[in-house]
Design an enzyme around this catalytic site. Sequence first.
Site, PDB file in Angstrom:
ATOM      1  N   ASP A  62       0.837  -1.196   0.000  1.00  0.00           N
ATOM      2  CA  ASP A  62       0.000   0.000   0.000  1.00  0.00           C
ATOM      3  C   ASP A  62       0.875   1.250   0.000  1.00  0.00           C
ATOM      4  O   ASP A  62       1.606   1.513   0.946  1.00  0.00           O
ATOM      5  CB  ASP A  62      -0.904  -0.012   1.238  1.00  0.00           C
ATOM      6  CG  ASP A  62      -2.020   1.013   1.156  1.00  0.00           C
ATOM      7  OD1 ASP A  62      -1.952   1.902   0.293  1.00  0.00           O
ATOM      8  OD2 ASP A  62      -2.960   0.920   1.972  1.00  0.00           O
TER       9      ASP A  62
ATOM     10  N   GLU B 275     -10.136   3.513  -2.647  1.00  0.00           N
ATOM     11  CA  GLU B 275     -10.714   3.754  -1.329  1.00  0.00           C
ATOM     12  C   GLU B 275     -11.168   5.198  -1.163  1.00  0.00           C
ATOM     13  O   GLU B 275     -11.993   5.486  -0.298  1.00  0.00           O
ATOM     14  CB  GLU B 275      -9.725   3.387  -0.234  1.00  0.00           C
ATOM     15  CG  GLU B 275      -8.517   4.286  -0.127  1.00  0.00           C
ATOM     16  CD  GLU B 275      -7.513   3.792   0.882  1.00  0.00           C
ATOM     17  OE1 GLU B 275      -7.433   4.378   1.976  1.00  0.00           O
ATOM     18  OE2 GLU B 275      -6.803   2.806   0.585  1.00  0.00           O
TER      19      GLU B 275
ATOM     20  N   GLU C 241      -1.135  -0.747  -4.161  1.00  0.00           N
ATOM     21  CA  GLU C 241      -2.363  -0.013  -3.841  1.00  0.00           C
ATOM     22  C   GLU C 241      -2.135   1.495  -3.760  1.00  0.00           C
ATOM     23  O   GLU C 241      -1.169   1.959  -3.155  1.00  0.00           O
ATOM     24  CB  GLU C 241      -2.920  -0.516  -2.507  1.00  0.00           C
ATOM     25  CG  GLU C 241      -4.187   0.195  -2.067  1.00  0.00           C
ATOM     26  CD  GLU C 241      -4.808  -0.426  -0.845  1.00  0.00           C
ATOM     27  OE1 GLU C 241      -5.527   0.283  -0.120  1.00  0.00           O
ATOM     28  OE2 GLU C 241      -4.584  -1.636  -0.598  1.00  0.00           O
TER      29      GLU C 241
ATOM     30  N   HIS D  44     -12.128  -1.904   0.155  1.00  0.00           N
ATOM     31  CA  HIS D  44     -11.365  -1.338   1.264  1.00  0.00           C
ATOM     32  C   HIS D  44     -12.212  -1.441   2.525  1.00  0.00           C
ATOM     33  O   HIS D  44     -13.389  -1.113   2.517  1.00  0.00           O
ATOM     34  CB  HIS D  44     -11.069   0.128   0.941  1.00  0.00           C
ATOM     35  CG  HIS D  44     -10.312   0.872   1.970  1.00  0.00           C
ATOM     36  ND1 HIS D  44     -10.919   1.791   2.806  1.00  0.00           N
ATOM     37  CD2 HIS D  44      -9.005   0.867   2.305  1.00  0.00           C
ATOM     38  CE1 HIS D  44     -10.007   2.319   3.607  1.00  0.00           C
ATOM     39  NE2 HIS D  44      -8.839   1.791   3.326  1.00  0.00           N
TER      40      HIS D  44
ATOM     41  N   HIS E 162      -0.467   4.302  -0.159  1.00  0.00           N
ATOM     42  CA  HIS E 162      -1.240   5.318   0.564  1.00  0.00           C
ATOM     43  C   HIS E 162      -1.192   6.691  -0.104  1.00  0.00           C
ATOM     44  O   HIS E 162      -1.368   7.709   0.563  1.00  0.00           O
ATOM     45  CB  HIS E 162      -0.760   5.443   2.015  1.00  0.00           C
ATOM     46  CG  HIS E 162      -1.379   4.450   2.947  1.00  0.00           C
ATOM     47  ND1 HIS E 162      -2.729   4.399   3.216  1.00  0.00           N
ATOM     48  CD2 HIS E 162      -0.820   3.447   3.678  1.00  0.00           C
ATOM     49  CE1 HIS E 162      -2.983   3.427   4.061  1.00  0.00           C
ATOM     50  NE2 HIS E 162      -1.851   2.817   4.349  1.00  0.00           N
TER      51      HIS E 162
ATOM     52  N   ASP F 110     -14.884   1.586  -0.936  1.00  0.00           N
ATOM     53  CA  ASP F 110     -15.155   1.365   0.482  1.00  0.00           C
ATOM     54  C   ASP F 110     -16.658   1.460   0.690  1.00  0.00           C
ATOM     55  O   ASP F 110     -17.262   2.496   0.395  1.00  0.00           O
ATOM     56  CB  ASP F 110     -14.413   2.414   1.316  1.00  0.00           C
ATOM     57  CG  ASP F 110     -14.466   2.137   2.808  1.00  0.00           C
ATOM     58  OD1 ASP F 110     -15.577   1.863   3.309  1.00  0.00           O
ATOM     59  OD2 ASP F 110     -13.425   2.213   3.465  1.00  0.00           O
TER      60      ASP F 110
END
Length: 382
Positions: free
Chosen positions: A184, A236, A210, A285, A186, A258
Amino acid sequence: MTTIAQVETFLVAPRWLFVRIETESGIVGWGEATCEGRSETVRTAVHQLSEILIGRDALRIEDHWQVLTKGSFYRGGPILASAVAGLDQALWDIAGKHYGTPVHQLLGGPVRDRIRVYGWVGGDEPAEIRDQISARIEAGLTAVKMNASGRMGALASVADLDAVVQRVAVAREVLGDTRDVAVDFHGRFTLANVRRVAPLLEPYRPFFLEEPVVPENSHLIGEVVRCTSTPVSTGERLYSRQEFLPVLQVGIAVAQPDLAHAGGITEVRKIATLAEVYDVQLAPHCPLGPIALAACLQIGFATPNFLIQEQSIGIHYNQGAEVLDYCLDQTPLTFVDGYVQRLTAPGLGIEIDEHAVRTADKRGHAWRSPTWRHPDGSYAEW
């Protein structure tokens, strides 16, 4: 009668917002409208939107979704989409309980009998990564997700890039060739940094990379896809089919809406269908609570292109309560050999401990996103 009589919200530790809808006949549906760090704002939005629902038939889910999302001049965004998501999940829960069947049956019936799950592992040092992954393996999981890095400069140093590669190499060593590690980013990496590090990770065959860039830069995702053979995922912080369409068109492999943010079950089901057109897999997510997790699983049992489910049992955010603490029966969300079996109870398939929720709401929470800065004092993506 399935007329909606009451809508309530509960701000509960560690950082979740639950929504409760009750009909005149006493059927209760639960949803989760958590928006990490902004749940108090979402709570206000839920109560404003509930004015549209009181006195209406709870079973008109699609009609309610249309009005909730399109019935005002200003639409979309994480606050309104999260508010709608919590209400939508609760309505689906009511529908399942009204008809005496799990939600996935209302979505067309099951296409699988169990869903693979993965857990998050932290650790900024290789030794920590090794220990945490080993613990996840001992718990029966066959897949994990790890951070690529903490703060990352616009043009990272060789040492920073090598540290990312070293940690992923350790993860692969511990996991072997039969388990998976997702990495991830982020949104902490610039496109330049992604182009440099993604090819270096290929020998370790990550499950997917991700959110390599922030969602505002989704127009750059195509460049990421072209620089690596590793599957790229994002989503997400995308809240509608319209926001997912551009990243699907440029070649992401995994879509990660999500269900507590992207309009609930109603919209995520449509995102999944759109993703299927582009041969893209769905992996929602969900570093959130039990209601959001149950909603994700209901989607998963009825969605052909469903890949894997994130869950947050034991994640470092969970301070003050754990995922299963608000469930009367924890059995439905128990993992066996890295999978969760198909939920069979009506509605979302879990039973919420209302007393525990009401008690927790009296304490509330004030969770906030951390703020990071670079050594020179400038703001850093977290």
